[in-house]
Design an enzyme around this catalytic site. Structure first.
Site, PDB file in Angstrom:
ATOM      1  N   CYS A 129      -7.020   4.397  -6.557  1.00  0.00           N
ATOM      2  CA  CYS A 129      -7.606   4.999  -5.427  1.00  0.00           C
ATOM      3  C   CYS A 129      -8.809   4.054  -5.095  1.00  0.00           C
ATOM      4  CB  CYS A 129      -8.000   6.510  -5.615  1.00  0.00           C
ATOM      5  SG  CYS A 129      -8.879   7.066  -4.235  1.00  0.00           S
ATOM      6  N   CYS A 160      -5.035  -0.030   0.620  1.00  0.00           N
ATOM      7  CA  CYS A 160      -5.149   1.470   0.252  1.00  0.00           C
ATOM      8  C   CYS A 160      -3.867   1.610  -0.652  1.00  0.00           C
ATOM      9  CB  CYS A 160      -5.205   2.345   1.300  1.00  0.00           C
ATOM     10  SG  CYS A 160      -4.773   4.189   1.076  1.00  0.00           S
TER      11      CYS A 160
END
Length: 260
Positions: free
Chosen positions: A78, A189
């Site tokens: 992340c 992402c």
């Protein structure tokens, strides 16, 4: 507390939701014989809208639980959690291999002579100092165009990958970059690789697309090798899925995404 690291122990993969499955896929491809624990903190997602200190505390808490379960290494899959907590985690656990993720700007910037590179990321990632340092490093090599993509992650968290609404969202978002306006796109992402096919479709077949999953997986393998922690098994490893939400819907979605 110092943990005992054993070769046969699993590698932990952590994300605020289901996006890190794109990194887990690469880890399994590169180290198929290893066991993995995948933990998604969906109860506290999204991380991208939270204060940095809060993200750091959540990430450290989840990492501690995974180390208590015997994880011999940790991949923080992340971008927000990487920026907020990886440095601190390495200070706390210097003997455990810990690898974070960052947008794959380097291979995109070097893919041709001075390319136009679109970097798709969450608004939070684009505002972070870490991202600006990365952009600064490659600004002589490429024209870098950061594009915040609010809401794109939510499609993947809902498992909404085939709907007309995702395609419509991407068409609106990427309208200015179609028809050979960019040479490469970085999926900044870990959720975005699940929309890769649709992004490619909207941007056009000539646009090269990059994400950080493979580089992260290779780095984890290198660090485990360095500490002689690769399991050395011949058979395929297993994956255990865990989530901070008590219902099983996110775990079912993780299994589905792993096999896409």
């Amino acid at each position: 507390m110092e943990y005992q690291l054993q070769r046969e122990n699993p590698i932990a993969v952590f994300d605020s939701g289901v996006g890190g499955i794109s990194v887990l896929r690469e880890l399994i491809r590169i180290m198929p014989e290893e066991d993995f624990i995948y933990f998604g903190d969906s109860k506290n997602a999204p991380y991208g809208t939270k204060e940095k200190e809060k993200v750091r505390d959540l990430t450290i808490g989840c990492a501690r639980k995974l180390f208590d379960q015997g994880a011999k290494g940790l991949v923080v899959a992340c971008n927000t959690a990487t920026s907020a907590a990886v440095r601190k985690l390495r200070e706390m656990y210097p003997y455990i291999p810990i690898v974070g993720i960052e947008p794959a700007l380097k291979p995109a910037a070097l893919c041709m002579e001075h390319p136009k590179v679109l970097v798709m990321a969450t608004p939070m990632t684009i505002h972070e100092e870490k991202f600006h340092v990365l952009m600064e490093r490659y600004k002589e090599k490429a024209q870098i165009l950061p594009l915040p993509c609010p809401g794109l992650m939510d499609f993947i968290e809902r498992g909404d990958l085939d709907g007309e609404d995702l395609y419509k969202y991407l068409e609106d978002l990427l309208y200015s970059y179609r028809e050979n306006q960019v040479d490469a796109a970085v999926l900044g992402c870990t959720h975005y690789p699940f929309a890769r096919k649709q992004i490619q479709q909207v941007l056009g077949e000539n646009v090269k697309i990059f994400d950080g999953g493979e580089g992260t997986a290779r780095e984890m393998k290198r660090r485990l090798q360095e500490k002689d922690l690769l399991c050395g098994r011949q058979k395929r490893g297993q994956v255990v899925f865990e989530n901070s939400l008590t219902d099983d819907s996110k775990i079912e979605l993780c299994k589905k995404l792993l096999n896409i």
